[in-house]
Each structure stands twice: as C-alpha cells, then as structure tokens.
Design an enzyme around this catalytic site. Structure first.
Site, mmCIF file in Angstrom:
data_model
loop_
_atom_site.group_PDB
_atom_site.id
_atom_site.type_symbol
_atom_site.label_atom_id
_atom_site.label_comp_id
_atom_site.label_asym_id
_atom_site.label_seq_id
_atom_site.Cartn_x
_atom_site.Cartn_y
_atom_site.Cartn_z
ATOM 1 N N LEU A 70 0.818 -1.213 0.000
ATOM 2 C CA LEU A 70 0.000 0.000 0.000
ATOM 3 C C LEU A 70 0.852 1.262 0.000
ATOM 4 O O LEU A 70 1.665 1.476 0.909
ATOM 5 C CB LEU A 70 -0.925 0.000 1.229
ATOM 6 C CG LEU A 70 -1.831 1.225 1.394
ATOM 7 C CD1 LEU A 70 -2.811 1.322 0.228
ATOM 8 C CD2 LEU A 70 -2.552 1.172 2.732
ATOM 9 N N ASP A 71 0.665 2.109 -1.025
ATOM 10 C CA ASP A 71 1.304 3.422 -1.137
ATOM 11 C C ASP A 71 2.827 3.347 -1.101
ATOM 12 O O ASP A 71 3.490 4.310 -0.689
ATOM 13 C CB ASP A 71 0.805 4.368 -0.026
ATOM 14 C CG ASP A 71 -0.669 4.689 -0.164
ATOM 15 O OD1 ASP A 71 -1.170 4.679 -1.296
ATOM 16 O OD2 ASP A 71 -1.324 4.933 0.870
ATOM 17 N N GLU A 72 3.398 2.241 -1.533
ATOM 18 C CA GLU A 72 4.854 2.095 -1.501
ATOM 19 C C GLU A 72 5.440 1.799 -2.874
ATOM 20 O O GLU A 72 6.596 1.404 -2.993
ATOM 21 C CB GLU A 72 5.255 1.004 -0.504
ATOM 22 C CG GLU A 72 4.943 1.372 0.941
ATOM 23 C CD GLU A 72 5.556 0.411 1.941
ATOM 24 O OE1 GLU A 72 6.385 -0.424 1.538
ATOM 25 O OE2 GLU A 72 5.201 0.492 3.133
#
Length: 346
Positions: free
Chosen positions: A266-268
């Site tokens: 997530l969001d990486e």
C-alpha cells in the site's frame, strides 16, 4: 484604497487578502504596480482574483484566469489564490461554463505553482452548498479529461469506471464510455472481475483518480498494465487513509501529493512525481484538504503526461523520469548525457 485596507488588516494582526478585479485592469503595468506595492508592504502572499463587474475588459485581462496565467503573481511572491464558486448558480453564466471556468483555474494553479481555493457567495440554504462540494470532490477525474480535451495530455481515454455514478453524465459529455461498478463491503472480488472484463486488452495503463479502494494483488497481476495512483500526502509520510488529518495532528508545515505506480504494498510503489505547498498552524483539516487538492491534480496530470510519453523508466522501487526526448523514436539507447545532469531527474 485596497492597498491601504490591506495595510490596516495586517496591522491589526489578521491575514490580508487583497482583491483583484481582472476586467478593471487597464494594462500589465497596472497589475505589476499593484503587486509590487503589495510586495513592498508584505501583504502580497494571498489574493482573491475575480473577473469583475465590467461587461468588457478595460485592458488585456478578460477574466481572472487570464490574470492567474499571466505569470506575474508568482513573480511578485503571491503564494495563494482564491477564486469564486457558485453553489447556487450564476444569473448570467450557465452551469457547464461555470465548471469549465473553475477547472481551468484549478489547472492554472498547478501550472503556475500556486496554492488555491474557492470562495462561495453567502447563502442561508446549506443543501446546495453541500451538493456542490460533493460535485467538486468528484472532479479530480474530470480535471484529467479537461486537460486531455485542451490538448495538454497526449492520451486517449478508453473508458471511465467508477464505484459512484455521480459524474456519469459529465464523463459521457466528453464522448467517453462510463461504467458504474459498485464496490462495497470487504469482498470486492466480483467488482474486480468486472473491472478485468472491461479493461483487459483495451488499455495500456490505468489511472486511479481518487479511487479510494485497495486493489488486490491478484487484480494487479491479472490486469498486467501499469497502474498510476495519486496519494494525497508527500510519501512516505502519512501512508493510508486520513493523510490530511494525520498531517494536522503532526503539525506539519508542508503538505503534498505523490503520484506513484501501484504495487501490492500500500502506497509504496515507485514514485513518479511529487509536489508540496506550505501550510501553517492556523490551517484546519478542511483547509489542508482544499489546498492539497490543487497539488494532487497538478501532480497526477504531470505523472500521466510523462508516462504517456514513455519518459518514465522503472528501476526497482525507483523511477527515472526523462526530461529530454531527443533520443526517443531512434534505435539508439539514451546516452550518458541523457541519463545524467540536465537529461534526467530521479
């Protein structure tokens, strides 16, 4: 008179927001003189720019957008622009024209690297305002479509898929197919299956324009095209939900947005583009959301533009963004000069 009023407001400890009436400006020199005086007084950071009452411009600025795009505001230290919004409509301007104007101004904020917000007229009925606010929030997607119509994004939009039907008619007004696919509850396998049916073989990449759902690893593998997401924080800060509330709790002085490729983490995923705007302790969470929305739109449009021109190279969890395209279209790989210094940013 406006200059003196700004001085008094500042002297009393408040934040002055001088007004500029675009159609009353007789020349660029008149605008520059006004901005220079504000800058000398230290009252230049925040402005409210309107078209003004005259039916015909008295100089080269036919509306507030022309003033914003002049390049003069940033040159004289302006950081934040307010423009007019009309939740209850305008007596002389039809609805689509109002939306077109406000979206043009939002795009100009990003182009000129200015923060901005919308000030509405006073009203006693809350319902039109709340309905209008929801409509504004749905227009991050429409910003991309307007940029594409104006020739600012070299892309073809094959379709729009949404878990909300709100913007269906407006999307179809661009001649783009719209598909409403509900995605509620913890089990979203049926929705993702429908997404795959619509997307596979029809698109080269996917843009998540404020699609507030986590994609499964299985979907990411099966769709097999790059997915670009816009996250409303300056990653790696404030991953996940409620980033503006987290930013307010932390007391940050900068907020930002990040466009990145989607991975199972997530969001990486690899970051394509980022930008920030300065905030203060006086800004509420709602203020942060308003100011951040402009940054989000600008960052996402740049990321989509660069990706669509094959200027983004993924290197592990990093990206290399080609600033020059002189080698594209040839059979030769990028030279050392292309890959360093003025050629690339990473």
């Amino acid at each position: 008179m406006r200059v003196e009023a700004a001085r008094v407001v500042k002297r009393l400890g408040f934040t002055p927001v001088p007004h500029i009436s675009a159609r009353r400006l007789g020349s660029p020199a008149m605008l520059q003189e006004f901005l220079a005086t504000l800058q000398a007084d230290g009252t230049n950071e925040n402005l409210f720019v309107v078209g003004g009452d005259p039916a015909q411009p008295q100089g080269p600025y036919e509306d507030s957008l022309a003033v914003i795009r002049s390049g003069l505001l940033e040159r004289y230290g302006v950081r934040h622009i307010s423009v007019s919004g009309y939740p209850e409509g305008h007596p002389a301007i039809i609805g689509p024209a109002l939306w077109s104007a406000i979206e043009g101004k939002a795009a100009a904020f990003g182009e000129q690297r200015l923060a901005g917000d919308v000030i509405t007229q006073f009203g006693f009925d809350v319902d039109p305002v709340l309905t209008w606010v929801e409509a504004v929030r749905g227009r991050g997607l429409l910003d991309l479509l307007w940029r594409r119509r104006r020739g600012q994004l070299p892309i073809t939009v094959a379709m729009v898929i949404s878990n909300h039907p709100d913007v269906a008619e407006e999307v179809r007004g661009f001649g783009i197919p719209f598909f409403y696919v509900p995605s509620m509850g913890p089990d979203r396998s049926a929705a993702e299956a429908e997404h795959l049916r619509l997307l596979q073989g029809n698109v080269d990449f996917i843009v998540l324009a404020r699609y507030m759902r986590i994609l499964s690893g299985d979907f990411i593998v099966k769709v097999d095209v790059p997915i670009i997401n816009i996250h409303h924080s300056f990653l790696p800060a404030f991953i996940g939900a409620r980033p503006y509330a987290k930013a307010k709790e932390r007391g940050v002085k900068l907020i930002g947005a990040t466009a990145h490729y989607v991975t199972e983490d997530l969001d990486e995923g690899p970051i394509i583009e980022q930008d920030v705007v300065r905030v203060t302790h006086a800004d509420t969470v709602a203020d942060l959301q308003r100011r951040g929305a402009d940054v989000e739109r600008a960052v996402l449009s740049r990321a989509v533009h660069w990706h669509s021109e094959d200027r983004v190279i993924r290197n592990g969890n990093h990206t290399i963004v080609l600033a020059l395209r002189r080698w594209l279209g040839s059979r030769s790989p990028p030279t050392t000069e292309d890959m360093h210094g003025r050629g690339l940013q990473q």
